[in-house]
Each structure stands twice: as C-alpha cells, then as structure tokens.
Design an enzyme around this catalytic site. Structure first.
Site, short mmCIF file in Angstrom:
data_model
loop_
_atom_site.label_atom_id
_atom_site.label_comp_id
_atom_site.label_asym_id
_atom_site.label_seq_id
_atom_site.Cartn_x
_atom_site.Cartn_y
_atom_site.Cartn_z
N SER A 136 0.96 -1.15 -0.16
CA SER A 136 0.03 -0.01 0.03
C SER A 136 0.84 1.35 0.07
O SER A 136 1.94 1.01 0.28
CB SER A 136 -0.96 -0.01 1.22
OG SER A 136 -1.37 1.18 1.36
N TYR A 149 -1.71 0.41 10.81
CA TYR A 149 -1.95 0.08 9.48
C TYR A 149 -0.42 0.38 8.57
O TYR A 149 -0.15 -0.54 7.82
CB TYR A 149 -3.13 0.62 8.87
CG TYR A 149 -3.38 0.28 7.44
CD1 TYR A 149 -3.60 -1.26 7.06
CD2 TYR A 149 -3.01 1.00 6.25
CE1 TYR A 149 -3.88 -1.74 5.72
CE2 TYR A 149 -3.11 0.61 5.08
CZ TYR A 149 -3.54 -0.57 4.61
OH TYR A 149 -3.75 -1.25 3.38
C1 8X3 Z 1 -5.00 1.56 1.28
C2 8X3 Z 1 -4.65 2.84 0.87
O1 8X3 Z 1 -4.24 5.24 1.71
O2 8X3 Z 1 -6.02 4.16 2.78
O3 8X3 Z 1 -3.95 0.78 1.59
O4 8X3 Z 1 -3.73 3.56 3.36
S1 8X3 Z 1 -4.60 4.04 2.27
#
Ligand code: 8X3
Length: 248
Positions: A136, A149
């Site tokens: 990502s 995340y």
């Molecule tokens: C998903 C993109 O920018 O929401 O991995 O992290 S973001």
C-alpha cells in the site's frame, strides 16, 4: 501443463479481480479466503480450473493444514499473490485499540509470512516462482492516524525486499504493488461498517477500482522471465501522496 497461481484474500476486491485477470491469461487458480460461499461464486464465474482453500491467513496452523492437504495436482504453485489483509480502525496512536492492532499485524504481516512459508519450499525445489505482495502507499508514507496499518504495510515492503534477497539464488521473482486509494470494501472494514465515513474517503475524485490493481498484477505476472516489476506504486491520478488528494 497450465500454470498455477495462488491468491489470498480472493473472496473480494483486489483478490477477486486478480483471479479474473489471471484466469483470462489461462492460469489455474488456488483461491484462498475465509468466506467459502463467496469463493464458490467466484469459482463458478471463472473459465479455468480452480481449487478452494478456506482459512484465515492469521491462523498459522490453519494455513499449514490447508496447504498440507493440497492435492498433488495443485502443489506446483508458480505464482503467489499475497493479497489478504485489511485495515481495522483509524485512530491516533494514544487511542488505538489493541485488538485492531493485533488483527492488522496478524493478517497483513504474519499471514503473509505463514502463506509464503507454505509455498516457498516448492518454488525453491523447482528453482522457479513469482511472489507478488500487495502492499500500500501506506507502507511507503505514514499518514496521521494510519500508525499501525502503515507499520504493517511498511513491514510488507521490508519483507518484499528481504524475500527478494533471500530467494534470489533460486531464481524466484519477488515484487510488490502499492496501491493508493482503491474503492473496495477496504474503508467499510476499516471504519467497521460506518458507510458514511467509508464513502467519504472516495468522494470528489475518481479512485482506483480493484480491476485497475488486478491489471497491474496481471502485467507483473506476465512480464518476460528476465523482467521483475519489483516495486510498483499505483495511484489514482487525483492522488499525489498518501494524504494529498485533489477533490472537486
Ligand atoms: C489503502 C490505501 O491510503 O487508505 O492501503 O492507506 S490508504
């Protein structure tokens, strides 16, 4: 003999679209996911043979037993797409939920490791294989409230490089694709079903769709043997960075 690709997180979004794209290229597919019914719907729509493996990537023993019972005909895995993963919650670090942290690290990092560990020995024995990790932009740029995340996807970036180094002697290709905003179930999961918040993420600009990412994965997989798309950042045109998006 048809080539075999194994896709985790195939029951929705990027995994689902990648299954469709690789089936069109003639791959037989091992479709992995937690939701059997959705995998069966996908299986029925595909033009090539597929084998379903129902497990949660974050459960190490479930991953091991799923791949241990794979029929002989399906054990020659040419391509692994490590796609399974999600975001859970989006809060400042001081108010994060430890259960959300565990869920993200367990699926995005540990799950990728468990599945890779099950498949890599066969690739090493055959001195061939290709692993594509779905990362990502969050793994490359940290944004406010993205903390854990972002850390999990930074780990995916690091593991991609580590795998590429360690598997280089065995001629195994390893690369990653790091998408920006993709309109899938991602934000609905991140915001635990709060659709107002989830939909707001994609308002005022044209985000990527799962098929855009699948098309890049297809291109990575189909590149000539001597070409490795090692590190691909894929953004909607309106997105300049993890936190800069031009909205109308
Ligand atoms: C998903 C993109 O920018 O929401 O991995 O992290 S973001």
């Amino acid at each position: 003999m048809k080539k075999i690709a194994c896709i985790t997180g195939a029951s929705s979004g990027i995994g689902w679209a990648t299954a469709k794209a690789l089936a069109k290229e003639g791959f037989n597919l091992i479709l992995c996911g937690r939701r059997k019914e959705r995998l069966e719907v996908l299986q029925a729509e595909l033009s090539t043979d597929s084998y379903l493996l129902v497990f949660d990537v974050s459960d190490a023993s479930a991953v091991k037993s799923a791949f241990d019972q794979l029929p002989l005909d399906w054990q020659h895995i040419d391509v692994l797409i490590n796609n399974a993963g999600n975001a859970h919650g989006m809060s400042p670090i001081q108010s994060g939920d430890a259960a959300d942290w565990d869920a993200m690290m367990n699926s995005n990092v540990n799950g990728l490791l468990y599945v890779s560990q099950a498949i890599i020995p066969g690739m090493i024995a055959r001195m061939a294989g290709h692993i594509v990790n779905v990362s990502s932009i969050a793994g490359k740029q940290i944004y406010p409230n993205g903390n854990v995340y972002c850390a999990s996807k930074a780990a995916v970036e690091a593991l991609t490089q580590g795998m590429r180094l360690d598997l280089n002697p065995y001629r195994i290709k390893v690369g990653s694709v790091a998408p920006g905003a993709v309109n899938t179930e991602f934000s609905a999961v991140r915001f635990k079903g709060d659709m107002e918040r989830a939909n707001a993420v994609y308002q005022g600009f044209t985000p990527l769709v799962a098929e855009d990412v699948a098309e890049v994965i297809r291109y990575m997989v189909m590149a000539p043997a001597h070409v490795n798309l090692a590190d691909v950042l894929l953004l909607p045109t309106a997105q300049a960075s993890a936190s800069v998006v031009k909205r109308d």
